[in-house]
Scaffold this active site. Structure first.
Site, PDB file in Angstrom:
ATOM      1  N   CYS A 381       0.837  -1.198   0.000  1.00 38.73           N
ATOM      2  CA  CYS A 381       0.000   0.000   0.000  1.00 38.73           C
ATOM      3  C   CYS A 381       0.878   1.256   0.000  1.00 38.73           C
ATOM      4  O   CYS A 381       1.495   1.554  -1.008  1.00 38.73           O
ATOM      5  CB  CYS A 381      -0.995  -0.053   1.150  1.00 38.73           C
ATOM      6  SG  CYS A 381      -2.470   0.897   0.782  1.00 38.73           S
ATOM      7  N   HIS A 516      -3.735  -4.994   0.545  1.00 43.21           N
ATOM      8  CA  HIS A 516      -3.204  -5.528   1.812  1.00 43.21           C
ATOM      9  C   HIS A 516      -3.317  -7.045   1.834  1.00 43.21           C
ATOM     10  O   HIS A 516      -4.280  -7.587   2.396  1.00 43.21           O
ATOM     11  CB  HIS A 516      -3.965  -4.928   2.994  1.00 43.21           C
ATOM     12  CG  HIS A 516      -3.656  -3.495   3.240  1.00 43.21           C
ATOM     13  ND1 HIS A 516      -2.552  -3.082   3.953  1.00 43.21           N
ATOM     14  CD2 HIS A 516      -4.283  -2.374   2.843  1.00 43.21           C
ATOM     15  CE1 HIS A 516      -2.522  -1.768   3.994  1.00 43.21           C
ATOM     16  NE2 HIS A 516      -3.560  -1.298   3.326  1.00 43.21           N
ATOM     17  N   GLU A 518      -1.848  -9.108   3.599  1.00 41.57           N
ATOM     18  CA  GLU A 518      -1.741  -9.670   4.944  1.00 41.57           C
ATOM     19  C   GLU A 518      -3.109  -9.960   5.560  1.00 41.57           C
ATOM     20  O   GLU A 518      -3.235 -10.786   6.459  1.00 41.57           O
ATOM     21  CB  GLU A 518      -0.925  -8.740   5.862  1.00 41.57           C
ATOM     22  CG  GLU A 518      -1.574  -7.420   6.256  1.00 41.57           C
ATOM     23  CD  GLU A 518      -1.376  -6.286   5.248  1.00 41.57           C
ATOM     24  OE1 GLU A 518      -1.128  -6.594   4.062  1.00 41.57           O
ATOM     25  OE2 GLU A 518      -1.485  -5.115   5.644  1.00 41.57           O
TER      26      GLU A 518
HETATM   27  N1  GLN Z   1      -1.906   6.687   2.840  1.00 39.66           N
HETATM   28  C1  GLN Z   1      -2.001   5.938   1.622  1.00 39.66           C
HETATM   29  C2  GLN Z   1      -3.345   6.141   0.953  1.00 39.66           C
HETATM   30  O1  GLN Z   1      -4.294   6.522   1.594  1.00 39.66           O
HETATM   31  C3  GLN Z   1      -1.740   4.462   1.865  1.00 39.66           C
HETATM   32  C4  GLN Z   1      -2.744   3.829   2.721  1.00 39.66           C
HETATM   33  C5  GLN Z   1      -2.289   2.505   3.275  1.00 39.66           C
HETATM   34  O2  GLN Z   1      -1.107   2.203   3.284  1.00 39.66           O
HETATM   35  N2  GLN Z   1      -3.222   1.708   3.785  1.00 39.66           N
HETATM   36  O3  GLN Z   1      -3.475   5.890  -0.221  1.00 39.66           O
END
Ligand code: GLN
Length: 544
Positions: A381, A516, A518
């Site tokens: 992410c 994600h 995970e």
């Molecule tokens: N802050 C980034 C976004 O909002 C990544 C978010 C995250 O890593 N869950 O796109």
């Protein structure tokens, strides 16, 4: 009809009710029953989505895009049952719904009250969509005696009378502290806590007593006598060697047998082979690897709960022990930072998800180190976004590359998106919308390029679905420039617009994912990205 098991906590918080619920559900599943676990959170936030990871740990995202309590992650990891929106409710959400109905005039002029309106809403939540289940486990957050949890306890009290006899059970989780000066275990806090619960009209059927020393039979009988339960229903719960040993340990203490006795169900012995294998893989490893996780919320490990577990699962898949070094990205931003000294001992580097500018330059430095030194790199992410900014700056000649999350920039390699397609149709957001519930959330499909590294990781698949939680996206307009710099876009949203995965073909293992992974890893089904990442770390360990 499903049977309902309500799990309350007493004496102190952090007793591991969530793990207990997950372990009990796993034990029932091992006997062939269909289970679902739900969490009632008494706080007034509508969901944990806007809560700081420092306060509340990770926000666990479901396929259907709910931002939920991290306990739902335990539930999924232990049962494999995908959680959904209807499995986590907070007081805030209950009140939000009730007040919306009141404003619409749905109550036809009635006075809206905690009893019956709030308690009815809680009961409806507990009972919804449970027809095809054998057991529904409902965990009540907080500690009995808290003002906030009163409506939940009251709803349980009512349900106990409204559901047929023998359809419900209440398990109260308590603490039996050991006073070393006296050399004794103390049962009084448990007695008081049960008294508190019974004063609210709920007599527990079973007690799970967390203790650091074995609970002698005399103390067990004493607790039973004072708390009005059968001695066999007092289950000692000593600290386990790992969370994955908990189901086996609770089974050995009689938890599931006693519960089925309570329900008057005769059942075959559970098939515990899955849990025996997991514990064997966890405890009997054939080597170790060290993974550097360069992130922001490193003081509270619950902030990266699923990530931590997924790395452990990756270790189980390869029968190695995974040592995780949590490294504060901000340390890499100091003038005298010796990044090489910190990262050289790592067999692989992971930059996890996160929010906000703080530490971002440190994360970019970690990506650079991994790229230049050919150390396996996994960006998740925000970690993928930082891999793209790093690639833009250092391999594509875009010196000012940045993310609009960190403020205005001339080169928005990562930027906010205001429109995207989901299963519910076109989604629209305005820059500056509310923070709560305005992200790209939940399961989205991605198409992987055939023959890419990532499609090999996914066993040759080119269609995958993974969970998202982010507001910003890598900007597709920079694709050509980044690919010329060696960073290939190997996974895209099905409409081809949103970058989902980037990789470096000239690097042994360099993958960034916008989602994600995970969140979907299980001890009995490690996520392939984590299994292969740890495998790459093992290769690296043999090289260095
Ligand atoms: N802050 C980034 C976004 O909002 C990544 C978010 C995250 O890593 N869950 O796109």
């Amino acid at each position: 009809m499903a049977r309902y098991i309500f799990i309350t906590g007493g004496v102190v918080s952090s007793l591991g009710k969530g793990l207990m619920a997950a372990s009990l559900a796993a034990l029932l599943q091992a006997r062939g029953y269909r289970v679902r676990i739900r969490k009632f959170d008494p706080y007034l936030n509508v969901d944990p989505g806007t809560m700081s990871p420092y306060q509340h740990g990770e926000v666990y995202v479901t396929d259907d895009g709910a931002e939920t309590d991290l306990d739902l992650g335990h539930y999924e990891r232990f049962t494999g049952v995908s959680a959904h929106q209807g499995d986590n409710i907070t007081s805030g959400r209950v009140y939000q719904d009730i007040i919306a109905k009141e404003r619409r005039g749905d109550y036809l002029g009635a006075t809206v009250q905690v009893i019956p309106h709030v308690t009815n809403a809680i009961k409806e939540f507990a009972l919804a969509d449970t027809d095809d289940l054998d057991f529904v486990l409902c965990e009540i957050g907080g500690t009995v005696g808290d003002i906030e949890s009163l409506p939940f306890i009251e709803a349980i009290r009512q349900l106990r009378n409204e559901l047929p006899r023998d359809q419900t059970a209440v398990i109260h989780v308590t603490l039996v502290p050991y006073i070393s000066a006296a050399g004794e275990l103390k049962t009084k806090p448990t007695q008081h806590s049960v008294r508190e619960l019974t004063s609210l009209g709920v007599q527990p059927d079973m007690l799970l007593c967390r203790c650091e020393h074995p609970l002698p039979d005399t103390e067990r009988k004493k607790i039973a006598r004072f708390c009005n339960v059968r001695p066999e229903a007092v289950i000692p719960a000593l600290d386990a060697s790992s969370i994955y040993a908990v189901p086996l340990q609770y089974h050995a203490e009689g938890l599931d047998d006693e519960l089925l006795n309570h329900f008057r169900i005769e059942s075959d012995e559970p098939d515990l082979s899955r849990w025996l294998d997991i514990v064997d893989r966890y405890e009997n490893h054939e080597g170790e690897v060290t993974i550097g996780v360069v992130g922001k919320y490193i003081e509270l490990l619950d902030a990266y709960k699923s990530l931590n577990e997924a790395l452990v699962h990756g270790g189980m898949a390869n029968r190695v022990k995974v040592n995780i070094r949590w490294i504060d990205a901000e340390l890499f931003e100091q003038d005298d930072a010796d990044i090489t000294a910190q990262l050289e001992p790592m067999h692989a580097i992971l930059v996890p998800g996160g929010f906000g500018e703080r530490g971002s330059e440190g994360k970019i430095s970690a990506v650079r180190f991994a790229r230049e030194h050919k150390v396996p790199f996994f960006g998740i992410c925000l970690g993928m976004q930082m891999a793209c900014v790093e690639g833009a700056r250092n391999t594509a000649g875009i010196a000012d590359a940045s993310s609009t999350e960190f403020g205005p920039t001339n080169e928005p390699v990562v930027g906010i998106i205001t429109e995207w397609m989901s299963e519910e149709g076109l989604q629209k957001r305005k820059v500056g919308d509310d923070l709560g519930g305005t992200m790209r959330l939940g399961a989205y499909d991605a198409k992987l390029s055939a023959n890419s590294h990532v499609s090999r990781v996914y066993d040759g698949k080119t269609d995958i679905s993974e969970r998202h939680r982010h507001r910003y996206e890598v900007n597709g307009e920079y694709r050509d420039a980044l690919e010329k710099g060696g960073l290939v876009f190997s996974g895209m949203s099905p409409d081809g617009l949103l970058p989902e995965i980037v990789e470096r073909p000239d690097h042994p293992w360099f993958i960034g994912v916008q989602f994600h992974p995970e969140l979907k890893s299980k001890p009995f089904d490690p996520h392939p990205l984590f299994a292969r990442f740890i495998e790459a770390a093992i290769k690296q360990a043999r090289l260095v």
